[in-house]
Design a protein around this motif. Structure first.
Motif, PDB file in Angstrom:
ATOM      1  N   VAL A  48      33.773  45.660  35.019  1.00  0.00           N
ATOM      2  CA  VAL A  48      34.826  44.677  34.808  1.00  0.00           C
ATOM      3  C   VAL A  48      36.127  45.392  34.314  1.00  0.00           C
ATOM      4  N   SER A  92      34.745  47.051  41.557  1.00  0.00           N
ATOM      5  CA  SER A  92      33.957  47.018  42.946  1.00  0.00           C
ATOM      6  C   SER A  92      34.736  47.417  44.175  1.00  0.00           C
ATOM      7  N   GLU A  93      36.077  47.453  43.955  1.00  0.00           N
ATOM      8  CA  GLU A  93      36.691  47.820  45.222  1.00  0.00           C
ATOM      9  C   GLU A  93      37.045  49.188  45.056  1.00  0.00           C
ATOM     10  N   LYS A 132      39.419  35.290  44.244  1.00  0.00           N
ATOM     11  CA  LYS A 132      38.056  35.023  43.453  1.00  0.00           C
ATOM     12  C   LYS A 132      38.134  34.949  42.177  1.00  0.00           C
ATOM     13  N   MET A 133      39.023  35.978  41.502  1.00  0.00           N
ATOM     14  CA  MET A 133      39.166  35.934  40.099  1.00  0.00           C
ATOM     15  C   MET A 133      39.884  34.540  39.780  1.00  0.00           C
ATOM     16  N   ALA A 136      44.141  45.620  43.506  1.00  0.00           N
ATOM     17  CA  ALA A 136      42.951  44.704  43.810  1.00  0.00           C
ATOM     18  C   ALA A 136      43.602  44.006  45.016  1.00  0.00           C
ATOM     19  N   GLN A 146      38.545  39.389  28.753  1.00  0.00           N
ATOM     20  CA  GLN A 146      37.412  38.935  29.496  1.00  0.00           C
ATOM     21  C   GLN A 146      36.080  38.692  28.572  1.00  0.00           C
ATOM     22  N   LEU A 177      28.920  44.800  42.530  1.00  0.00           N
ATOM     23  CA  LEU A 177      29.265  44.201  43.596  1.00  0.00           C
ATOM     24  C   LEU A 177      29.322  42.679  43.810  1.00  0.00           C
ATOM     25  N   ALA A 178      28.079  42.266  42.774  1.00  0.00           N
ATOM     26  CA  ALA A 178      28.045  40.813  42.523  1.00  0.00           C
ATOM     27  C   ALA A 178      29.182  40.235  41.447  1.00  0.00           C
ATOM     28  N   VAL A 179      29.244  41.032  40.476  1.00  0.00           N
ATOM     29  CA  VAL A 179      30.218  40.902  39.418  1.00  0.00           C
ATOM     30  C   VAL A 179      31.879  40.602  40.324  1.00  0.00           C
ATOM     31  N   GLY A 180      32.047  41.604  41.042  1.00  0.00           N
ATOM     32  CA  GLY A 180      33.227  41.731  42.245  1.00  0.00           C
ATOM     33  C   GLY A 180      34.451  41.658  41.656  1.00  0.00           C
ATOM     34  N   LYS A 181      34.430  42.250  40.549  1.00  0.00           N
ATOM     35  CA  LYS A 181      35.772  42.458  39.866  1.00  0.00           C
ATOM     36  C   LYS A 181      36.456  43.575  40.235  1.00  0.00           C
ATOM     37  N   GLY A 182      37.714  44.024  39.869  1.00  0.00           N
ATOM     38  CA  GLY A 182      38.305  45.411  40.113  1.00  0.00           C
ATOM     39  C   GLY A 182      37.601  46.547  40.509  1.00  0.00           C
ATOM     40  N   MET A 215      43.882  40.695  35.716  1.00  0.00           N
ATOM     41  CA  MET A 215      42.608  40.958  35.551  1.00  0.00           C
ATOM     42  C   MET A 215      42.084  41.779  36.488  1.00  0.00           C
ATOM     43  N   ALA A 216      42.122  41.561  37.627  1.00  0.00           N
ATOM     44  CA  ALA A 216      41.679  42.193  38.778  1.00  0.00           C
ATOM     45  C   ALA A 216      42.105  43.786  38.937  1.00  0.00           C
ATOM     46  N   GLY A 217      43.210  44.163  38.248  1.00  0.00           N
ATOM     47  CA  GLY A 217      43.636  45.122  38.395  1.00  0.00           C
ATOM     48  C   GLY A 217      44.897  45.053  39.538  1.00  0.00           C
ATOM     49  N   ILE A 265      39.783  39.582  46.136  1.00  0.00           N
ATOM     50  CA  ILE A 265      39.341  39.584  44.783  1.00  0.00           C
ATOM     51  C   ILE A 265      40.195  38.894  43.905  1.00  0.00           C
TER      52      ILE A 265
END
Lengths: 522, 338
Positions: free
Chosen positions: A52, A136-137, B52-53, B45, B86, A129-134, B40-42, B49
């Motif tokens: 996260v 993960s990229e 999705k967030m 991102a 979060q 990958l499942a959490v899929g937040k920043g 939040m995603a950065g 993403i």
């Protein structure tokens, strides 16, 4: 006795009780215990879940609490951007660069004593990958992870990705104990739990976190490496820089992060204190909006690049703690070009170029926020430099979230920015800054488009052969420097201060605010 | 009107006030441009993403729907998940709110213990040296920036003299006491954890003095002017004529009456302390609500901002209610009329 005397006496007693009583019981400050390291930072962590968080303040805590498949090399006490085995003992890549096979090293254990096996590694990446937040990229285009046996992990990528190994050394690629499943709540994959706890195999584990106050890290009893000399790490949150500095001077804190430059200068001569001042990959540059006329004309952008007194900014704003950038890839990272074109301060040339381009009475906006105190100063000096070549600069300050929004939609002419790489690979600069698919906040904040550059950088990032990749990046930089999509200001030094009895710190430009606590001592 | 009725009516009013405040805050905070999902995603991102967030946070729904969902959650005591951290907002509030109250109480205690006698002394010796002195202290107190005073305190008491800690709520090595109320001093005393109690009190002194000093001026001035007014009342003259001692007059008659208007002011000042302590909290690294809400605002963390608003407005209304109740105790007229 008169009323007066009574009242005065009452007041005096009250005052004395308030001020004096606790003093009687207060012990005078002492140095911190020898096996305890106290770090003072300026802000709290946000979230400790490696899947996260995207902030260095969190990584201070998580990086030593987890291990990753690979780690950054250390040579002669210096951290390098290249990686070496950690949880993985060795690895191979398929010919097409799509399949990476890792053999795990034996003996690594999570802090509950369970082994770090292939199933655990797979579960951790699946979770990421499942959490899929920043984060993960940041590990790259991973399609699938398999664990054919207990020691083997196989990654399948969607497309070849040159920086993959480097990306596996980042915080997001930390291996989390599969026991996270026991803490799952409403299908959150243990996010609520991991936000405030660590479940890793690193040298330390989190013992407690008092929000906005402090963290306590203690050694992981099952850590596979040598027993650390420091048996307790206390990370304190102290927002006020002066307060942080004083506590360092008094010996209540061993390491102090993020001191303003003037405070560092005061500390330089202080007995018992060392100031760490190292070149970093942290760069500050200006986005020129390449879609806003006349900034869509490379000649105008070059003219602006010649209008800036780079050394003046470094000396005046950074007090000399930095160097002018040469090309977009910073010094110290491979694919940096020592011969790249570097714009110098030449207002006459700038004026002539503007005239050549037929630009008159130009007025531009400078969109910034106070989130970096330097941006304010940069805006002011830039206003002066541009006035000097007959260009008006209108400073527009916004709240940072608003500024971000404007950067994303291209609602600015010029804006300042900072950038640090997530992993030790030039693609963090070359691909993010110049790929026309990434217009906006994602990376190409100048809204720059050059199909030839796109072609070269995209080819480079898909190759695994570093020398071929480097050649492509060097060629691309030649085009880029002529196009001048950004004004490249400076590469800043990373600075912090510590007590001089702290030993063994290894600086790595990839690990800002992350310490090698396990090999440090006092 | 009976006491129970008054309290009942005021609590109903509380719900209305909180509802109104949340509506306004929600509307304003959603009008500010900026995308919390991206935060939040950065920053780097991809749009995928971020989208999705946004979905996870419910930010893709119309603002009115978001508000309705939010109110429903609050009614169930759920303040949602912070966008910035979060983590559940309620766990942050539970940590930070008691810290702020503890600091505000310490500050208020100091302002009252010192300010009330100072105000009385000042009033009874109007225009004499001690009066000028006390008035100077008030002016200095009111006009000193908390930031500067705090730093000065740290420099002197921590930096130079080394007798008091310079930041935080408790010594790092001792660690906080078992949580019962969230007030370190009270929790430590309740659990008999004396080292923690000592450390908590020590840590409370400098920020308490800093914040208290700023309100000391207000209290002193208020008491002084109220005392002056009361001292010229007929009943005081009568009391004097009937041969009561100076002490009896001042304590038994004048001060009691002078306190009534002062209590309103002190109550309001206490309300201010709840969110006015930002600078003091920052200087002393005091983990309270002020610093928390400033951070939340700068990252457009709606759930955290909203939770703060609800808690602060509730506290404000409750303090007002409490002040009114004290009034009734002090002033029989109000008690009877209602």
């Amino acid at each position: 006795m008169t009323f007066f005397a009574n009242l005065t006496r009452a007041g005096t007693i009250a005052l004395s009780v308030w001020a004096v009583a606790p003093m009687l019981t207060q012990a005078v400050q002492a140095e911190t215990p020898q096996d305890t390291l106290v770090v003072g930072k300026s802000a709290d962590a946000d979230n400790l879940d490696p899947a996260v968080t995207m902030t260095n303040n969190s990584w201070t805590i998580t990086y030593p609490a987890y291990e990753r498949l690979v780690q950054f090399k250390v040579e002669d006490g210096r951290g390098l951007t290249e990686v070496e085995p950690s949880l993985a003992a060795s690895w191979t890549t398929s010919e097409d660069g799509l399949t990476w096979t890792f053999k795990l090293a034996p003996g690594h254990m999570f802090d509950d004593g369970t082994p770090v096996d292939a199933a655990a590694v797979k579960a951790s990446f699946d979770r990421l990958l499942a959490v899929g937040k920043g984060p993960s990229e940041t590990i790259g285009p991973v399609a699938e992870i398999q664990a054919p046996d207990a020691e083997t992990v196989v990654f399948t990528l969607k497309e070849p990705f040159g920086p993959f190994l480097s990306a596996l050394a980042t915080n997001g690629a930390s291996i989390v104990n599969p026991s996270f499943a026991e803490h799952e709540k409403d299908g959150d994959l243990g996010q609520a739990y991991l936000a405030e706890h660590t479940l890793g195999s690193g040298p330390y584990r989190l013992e407690s976190w008092e929000k906005d106050q402090q963290f306590v890290l203690v050694p992981n009893p099952h850590y596979s490496g040598p027993k650390p000399a420091l048996s307790k790490i206390v990370v304190k949150v102290i927002k006020e820089a002066t307060a942080r500095r004083l506590q360092l001077e008094n010996g209540d804190i061993d390491i102090v992060e993020e001191l303003p430059i003037d405070q560092l200068d005061t500390l330089k001569g202080t007995e018992g204190v060392t100031v760490v001042d190292e070149p970093s990959f942290y760069v500050t540059y200006l986005y020129l909006n390449n879609t806003h006329p006349p900034l869509d004309n490379p000649k105008v952008r070059q003219a602006l690049s010649y209008a800036v007194d780079y050394q003046g900014i470094i000396d005046g704003i950074l007090l000399g703690r930095g160097i002018q950038m040469q090309g977009p890839v910073p010094v110290g990272m491979w694919a940096h070009d020592d011969n790249a074109k570097q714009y110098n301060y030449d207002p006459d040339k700038a004026r002539a170029m503007l005239e050549e381009a037929g630009v008159k009475d130009l007025s531009l906006t400078f969109v910034y926020a106070k989130s970096d105190p330097n941006w304010d100063s940069i805006g002011l000096v830039l206003q002066q430099y541009l006035a000097d070549i007959g260009v008006e600069l209108v400073l527009r300050e916004h709240a940072y979230p608003t500024m971000r929004e404007k950067l994303n939609t291209g609602d600015f002419d010029i804006a300042p920015g900072n950038w640090t790489p997530d992993y030790g690979d030039p693609s963090m600069f070359m691909n993010y800054w110049f790929d026309s698919r990434l217009h906006g906040l994602a990376g190409n904040r100048a809204f720059y488009t050059n199909p030839a550059v796109d072609e070269m950088i995209r080819t480079s990032v898909n190759l695994t052969d570093q020398s071929k990749r480097e050649a492509l990046y060097l060629d691309a930089q030649k085009l880029i420097m002529e196009d001048a999509p950004y004004i490249l200001l400076f590469q800043k030094n990373y600075t912090f201060a510590m007590r001089d009895n702290v030993k063994g710190f290894v600086y790595n430009p990839m690990l800002l605010q992350m310490f090698n606590f396990e090999s440090m001592s006092k | 009107m009976s006491l129970a009725n008054i309290i009942r009516r005021r609590l109903l009013l509380l719900i209305l006030v909180v509802f109104g405040v949340t509506l306004v805050t929600f509307a304003i905070s959603h009008m500010i441009p900026g995308d919390p999902a991206r935060m939040m995603a950065g920053e780097r991102a991809s749009d995928e993403i971020v989208e999705k967030m946004r979905e996870n946070l419910g930010l893709n729904k119309p603002v009115a729907v978001q508000y309705a969902i939010y109110v429903g959650q609050i009614a169930r005591g759920d303040f949602g998940t912070s966008i910035r951290t979060q983590r559940p907002v309620i766990s942050d509030i539970k940590k930070f709110f008691p810290a702020t109250i503890e600091l505000a109480l310490a500050a208020m205690l100091f302002a009252i213990i010192v300010g009330v006698p100072l105000g009385v002394i000042s009033a009874v010796s109007k225009d004499r040296l001690i009066d000028h002195l006390s008035r100077s202290i008030s002016v200095v107190g009111i006009s000193t920036p908390a930031f500067w005073l705090g730093l000065l305190m740290i420099l002197v008491f921590y930096g130079q003299l080394g007798i008091l800690p310079g930041s935080g709520r408790i010594d790092g090595v001792i660690g906080p006491p078992t949580t019962i109320t969230g007030f370190y001093t009270i929790d430590a005393a309740l659990t008999g954890n004396w080292p923690a109690f000592k450390s908590a009190v020590q840590h409370l002194i400098l920020p308490g003095l800093t914040l208290g000093f700023l309100h000391l001026g207000v209290v002193t001035r208020q008491i002084r002017s109220a005392m002056l007014e009361v001292m010229s009342e007929d009943y005081v003259r009568t009391a004097r004529a009937s041969g009561l001692s100076r002490r009896q007059i001042i304590y038994g008659h004048a001060l009691r009456n002078a306190l009534i208007p002062s209590i309103t002011m002190i109550g309001l000042a206490f309300g201010d302390l709840l969110y006015g302590a930002v600078l003091t909290e920052t200087v002393f690294a005091w983990p309270g609500m002020g610093a928390y809400v400033v951070q939340s605002i700068s990252s457009l963390d709606f759930p955290a901002i909203m939770a703060f608003t609800v808690v602060a407005s509730t506290a404000y209304v409750l303090i007002n209610l409490f002040v009114d109740l004290i009034y009734m105790v002090l002033d029989p007229q109000i008690r009877e009329v209602g």
